[in-house]
Design an enzyme around this catalytic site. Structure first.
Site, mmCIF file in Angstrom:
data_model
loop_
_atom_site.group_PDB
_atom_site.id
_atom_site.type_symbol
_atom_site.label_atom_id
_atom_site.label_comp_id
_atom_site.label_asym_id
_atom_site.label_seq_id
_atom_site.Cartn_x
_atom_site.Cartn_y
_atom_site.Cartn_z
ATOM 1 N N ALA A 164 -4.776 4.633 5.084
ATOM 2 C CA ALA A 164 -4.857 4.431 6.533
ATOM 3 C C ALA A 164 -3.596 3.699 6.979
ATOM 4 C CB ALA A 164 -6.094 3.602 6.855
ATOM 5 N N GLY B 88 -7.398 5.421 2.107
ATOM 6 C CA GLY B 88 -7.881 6.523 2.932
ATOM 7 C C GLY B 88 -7.259 7.852 2.510
ATOM 8 N N GLU C 114 -9.203 8.962 -0.300
ATOM 9 C CA GLU C 114 -10.550 9.307 0.184
ATOM 10 C C GLU C 114 -10.554 10.694 0.831
ATOM 11 O OE1 GLU C 114 -10.751 5.387 2.212
ATOM 12 O OE2 GLU C 114 -12.794 5.311 1.440
ATOM 13 N N GLU D 240 -7.674 -1.027 -1.354
ATOM 14 C CA GLU D 240 -8.039 -1.757 -0.136
ATOM 15 C C GLU D 240 -8.333 -3.230 -0.390
ATOM 16 O OE1 GLU D 240 -8.941 1.297 -0.832
ATOM 17 O OE2 GLU D 240 -9.107 2.537 0.968
HETATM 18 N N1 3HC Z 1 0.206 1.700 6.622
HETATM 19 C C1 3HC Z 1 1.299 1.388 7.363
HETATM 20 N N2 3HC Z 1 2.528 1.210 6.841
HETATM 21 C C2 3HC Z 1 2.638 1.347 5.501
HETATM 22 C C3 3HC Z 1 1.548 1.661 4.673
HETATM 23 C C4 3HC Z 1 0.284 1.854 5.285
HETATM 24 N N3 3HC Z 1 -0.794 2.183 4.576
HETATM 25 N N4 3HC Z 1 1.978 1.717 3.400
HETATM 26 C C5 3HC Z 1 3.289 1.463 3.427
HETATM 27 N N5 3HC Z 1 3.694 1.231 4.695
HETATM 28 C C6 3HC Z 1 5.060 0.955 5.160
HETATM 29 C C7 3HC Z 1 5.574 -0.382 4.662
HETATM 30 O O1 3HC Z 1 5.210 -1.421 5.548
HETATM 31 C C8 3HC Z 1 7.054 -0.145 4.625
HETATM 32 O O2 3HC Z 1 7.518 -0.242 5.956
HETATM 33 P P1 3HC Z 1 8.996 -0.740 6.257
HETATM 34 O O3 3HC Z 1 9.918 0.219 5.571
HETATM 35 O O4 3HC Z 1 9.070 -0.729 7.734
HETATM 36 O O5 3HC Z 1 9.092 -2.127 5.669
HETATM 37 C C9 3HC Z 1 7.168 1.315 4.225
HETATM 38 O O6 3HC Z 1 5.907 1.914 4.520
HETATM 39 C C10 3HC Z 1 7.461 1.523 2.757
HETATM 40 O O7 3HC Z 1 6.530 0.764 2.007
HETATM 41 P P2 3HC Z 1 6.959 0.024 0.662
HETATM 42 O O8 3HC Z 1 8.190 -0.753 0.872
HETATM 43 O O9 3HC Z 1 5.748 -0.674 0.171
HETATM 44 O O10 3HC Z 1 7.321 1.282 -0.271
HETATM 45 P P3 3HC Z 1 7.104 1.486 -1.811
HETATM 46 O O11 3HC Z 1 7.672 2.806 -2.130
HETATM 47 O O12 3HC Z 1 7.546 0.280 -2.557
HETATM 48 O O13 3HC Z 1 5.491 1.578 -2.017
HETATM 49 C C11 3HC Z 1 3.272 2.322 -1.526
HETATM 50 C C12 3HC Z 1 4.781 2.638 -1.467
HETATM 51 C C13 3HC Z 1 2.811 2.256 -2.999
HETATM 52 C C14 3HC Z 1 2.544 3.413 -0.822
HETATM 53 C C15 3HC Z 1 3.025 0.940 -0.865
HETATM 54 O O14 3HC Z 1 3.632 0.942 0.403
HETATM 55 C C16 3HC Z 1 1.574 0.592 -0.681
HETATM 56 O O15 3HC Z 1 0.945 0.128 -1.613
HETATM 57 N N6 3HC Z 1 1.065 0.803 0.541
HETATM 58 C C17 3HC Z 1 -0.278 0.400 0.878
HETATM 59 C C18 3HC Z 1 -1.282 1.367 0.333
HETATM 60 C C19 3HC Z 1 -2.670 0.959 0.753
HETATM 61 O O16 3HC Z 1 -3.035 -0.199 0.662
HETATM 62 N N7 3HC Z 1 -3.465 1.930 1.212
HETATM 63 C C20 3HC Z 1 -4.766 1.620 1.700
HETATM 64 C C21 3HC Z 1 -4.700 1.316 3.162
HETATM 65 S S1 3HC Z 1 -6.236 0.743 3.835
HETATM 66 C C22 3HC Z 1 -7.176 2.130 3.942
HETATM 67 O O17 3HC Z 1 -6.754 3.185 3.585
HETATM 68 C C23 3HC Z 1 -8.533 1.953 4.534
HETATM 69 C C24 3HC Z 1 -9.380 3.156 4.337
HETATM 70 O O18 3HC Z 1 -10.215 2.974 3.227
HETATM 71 C C25 3HC Z 1 -10.231 3.445 5.525
#
Ligand code: 3HC
Length: 692
Positions: free
Chosen positions: A66, A105, A108, A128
């Site tokens: 998400a 997400g 998912e 998450e």
């Molecule tokens: N939402 C919004 N922005 C995100 C994002 C997300 N889920 N994931 C990454 N970004 C953004 C970062 O803030 C960063 O932005 P910036 O360049 O402006 O600083 C850019 O994308 C690149 O991110 P990273 O520097 O972290 O890039 P990496 O290549 O090192 O890592 C990644 C990539 C492994 C995908 C890492 O970004 C990550 O772990 N992201 C989060 C993943 C996550 O937690 N997903 C679950 C979200 S909650 C959810 O899905 C709820 C659902 O169950 C309903």
């Protein structure tokens, strides 16, 4: 090819439709992507002759989750639920084609597809929990239906990313296809599904993996008990466990999903998740430096030199060997070098024993480390990190020698934790090459790297230090030069209060308990015992002028002597010490003070608000670029509980006027060296925050 919207295209290849998403950088499921995905699915359905659909992403990754930035804002576009229903109800097989990281997400969504094909380097997971959340789009209900409750519990509470081969073995992926051939492989897989007449498999309907654990209360009780320490203070792990419990024990998939929905909504609006989401962005923001743009040229680092093979030097070396970079380690004697390398080897072998490395990997990493007894061996290094003990004269001597030895253009870094980087740089004819790279002990484990920018450090050198930090898996944050930089300067402010309260009547274990209960890994006195009370102390110069002096004089030097502020048993368990109690009481009496009872609230406020006050000064002086960098330092280097978002975020949740009012109320007790930060005062008066 049909353009669905700015991030979505639909193409066909015979009977296969391909829905392709392209929303850099990580294909987060933002409103625009959800709109495109929904519309694309609906349009594909009405295309004539289509018998299967492949869902694929462009760029570096499949859907990474998400859009974290959208939480807490008004909902726009179709919900993930609607999209998932649309996929599951498709009249033909939908195949997810996965590369990069399919997370949260994003995973998912993949779990709603009838089949999942991936390249071997692809990973999936439900991380998450790291955002103080739980998978809120059916993940907690579908995952255990594939991997069983026990594995699901581990995955959702650890947030681990599972690699391609393991995902295949666990049934999360149905097939791996060669790297670079994802689309072709996914289409071929879809054709095979059609040819074999395989069903439109829906994970939601597969209960067989859940049934053996139905009513198995012990599974969950045992898991909670085994992980109580790991989950201490956090809400999200417990909520994730409850969802898996609901998956196992609910009468229907929908009932379980309802539990997940309710608990997700509670978490997403709570302060812990807000803090953890803030910390996620803070960490990434810390990478950015206003006057050092992302395209600043950097020094290519192919070989690293490290001076000092002690605990710090050895730990630092491991970081580079772990990513395949060769390291030259310099010591002053063969014995010290052998000892340092032996410690590194033991650390790697311990990792191998825990199954984290193969023995071949241990040997590969050790082979990257070359020992030397002469600084001359560093001539060809692109980056040299000095990690000798904290003595300005020695450091200057080393840097003067390096100046004459190391090739031009190389980065000359010091791992000092408090000394003046400008003064160290002044020992060279190239101060622009000198930068602080402050690692935290144990350096192979702790996430933080404080990059200290001297007055003359060049932008490419700053950019190189930040970039290499990311490469070795650290969280890098920039600090200017001041005693202790960001982290240790704030630590000193807390230390001053804890020492003051010792003289007013608190015992070390009272103060430690309050900070531990707040969520810190340990309090200041336990930390001193761990580090050694005799750092910077010597019997010859000791004047018995502090409790520390008296403890050291009594042979109580910390954990290593089984006695410091605390007594330690053979397993290094700490117990309050009667000896320390007496030493403190006698010292306080000799000073003519009468001890008073100090409340837990006072301990917490004086320690944490003094930190906030010092942090505000650091911000005001431009030592830190932004408030969130300070939080990043304290979360990753000192174990500030991430669910409280760091000292600046915490101050905002308490309210700055309250922080100021309490600091004023404590008045002279804060000590003669204490003064209120003008920035803190201004912000409190203006009703402003540090982090919002
Ligand atoms: N939402 C919004 N922005 C995100 C994002 C997300 N889920 N994931 C990454 N970004 C953004 C970062 O803030 C960063 O932005 P910036 O360049 O402006 O600083 C850019 O994308 C690149 O991110 P990273 O520097 O972290 O890039 P990496 O290549 O090192 O890592 C990644 C990539 C492994 C995908 C890492 O970004 C990550 O772990 N992201 C989060 C993943 C996550 O937690 N997903 C679950 C979200 S909650 C959810 O899905 C709820 C659902 O169950 C309903």
């Amino acid at each position: 090819m049909t353009t669905i919207n700015a991030v979505t295209t639909l193409t066909t290849d015979g009977e296969i439709a391909v829905l392709s998403l392209n929303h850099p950088p990580v294909n987060a499921l933002s409103a625009v992507l959800r709109e495109g995905l929904m519309a694309g699915l609906q349009q594909a359905k009405v295309l004539p002759g289509i018998r299967a659909l492949v869902l694929i992403c462009e760029g570096r990754t499949f859907l990474a989750g998400a859009d974290i930035g959208e939480f807490g804002k008004p909902a726009q576009g179709p919900s993930l639920y609607l999209i998932q229903d649309e996929i599951e109800a498709a009249p033909y097989p939908v195949v997810a084609a996965i590369h990069g990281t399919s997370l949260g997400g994003g995973f998912e969504v993949a779990l709603c597809c009838h089949y999942r094909v991936a390249v071997p380097s692809a990973k999936c997971g439900l991380p998450e929990v790291h955002l103080g959340l739980l998978p809120g789009a059916g993940g907690t209900q579908r995952l255990p239906r594939i991997v069983g409750a026990a594995k699901a519990l581990e995955m959702v509470t650890s947030g681990t990313h599972v690699g391609g081969a393991d995902s295949l073995a666990m049934g999360l992926f149905d097939q791996l296809v060669p790297e670079g051939e994802l689309l072709a492989g996914a289409k071929q897989f879809a054709r095979q599904v059609l040819a074999e007449g395989r069903p439109l498999r829906k994970v939601r309907d597969a209960d067989d993996k859940l049934l053996p654990d139905r009513g198995n209360a012990a599974l969950f009780a045992d898991f909670r008990a085994a992980n109580a320490k790991r989950f201490r203070g956090f809400l999200a792990p417990e909520y994730n466990i409850r969802c898996i419990e609901a998956a196992v024990n609910s009468a229907s998939f929908e009932d379980g999903k309802q539990v997940e929905r309710t608990l997700f909504l509670e978490l997403v609006s709570g302060i812990q998740s807000q803090a953890q989401r803030y910390a996620f962005f803070a960490e990434r923001q810390a990478q950015k430096i206003a006057d050092v743009p992302a395209d600043t040229p950097t020094v290519p680092v192919a070989r690293v030199g490290i001076i000092g093979a002690g605990t710090m030097g050895g730990g630092i070396a491991m970081n580079f060997a772990n990513v395949g970079l060769p390291v030259t380690l310099v010591e002053t004697s063969q014995a010290a070098l052998d000892k340092g390398l032996a410690v590194v080897r033991r650390n790697y072998e311990n990792s191998a024993k825990r199954g984290k490395l193969s023995s071949a990997q241990v040997e590969q990493r050790m082979a990257l480390l070359t020992g030397a007894l002469d600084l001359q061996a560093l001539a060809g290094c692109d980056m040299v990190i000095e990690a000798v003990f904290e003595n300005m004269a020695i450091k200057k001597e080393i840097f003067a020698k390096l100046d004459a030895i190391v090739k031009p253009g190389a980065v000359l870094a010091t791992n000092t934790s408090a000394l003046n980087v400008n003064e160290i740089a002044s020992a060279t004819a190239r101060p622009e090459a000198v930068v602080g790279m402050h690692f935290f002990s144990p350096a192979n484990v702790m996430k933080l790297l404080e990059v200290v920018r001297g007055d003359k450090t060049s932008k490419p050198v700053v950019a190189t230090a930040m970039q290499i930090g990311k490469k070795i898996g650290k969280v890098a944050a920039l600090s200017g030069v001041c005693p202790g930089f960001i982290g240790n300067r704030i630590l000193a402010a807390r230390g001053a209060q804890s020492q003051a309260m010792l003289l007013e009547g608190a015992m070390p274990w009272d103060i430690d308990r309050v900070l531990y209960d707040f969520g810190m890994p340990m309090g200041p006195f336990a930390m001193s015992d761990l580090a050694g009370l005799d750092i910077g102390w010597s019997a010859e110069t000791s004047k018995g002028a502090s409790i520390r002096d008296l403890l050291c004089e009594a042979g109580r030097r910390g954990q290593k002597t089984s006695a410091g502020y605390y007594d330690y048993d053979a397993a290094r368990n700490a117990r309050p010490s009667e000896v320390t109690r007496q030493i403190v009481a006698d010292f306080v009496a000799r000073q003519g003070r009468s001890p008073r009872a100090i409340s837990d609230t006072e301990i917490l406020e004086r320690c944490t608000y003094a930190m906030v006050n010092e942090a505000a000064k650091i911000l005001d002086e431009g030592i830190a670029q932004r408030a969130s960098d300070i939080d990043t330092v304290w979360i990753n280097g000192y174990g500030w509980p991430v669910y409280r978002g760091g000292p600046m975020f915490y101050a905002d949740t308490v309210g700055l006027p309250t922080v100021v009012a309490q600091l004023q109320a404590y008045g002279e007790m804060m000590g003669p060296g204490f003064s209120l930060s003008p920035l803190l005062l201004r912000k409190a008066a203006a009703g402003e925050h540090f982090t919002r």
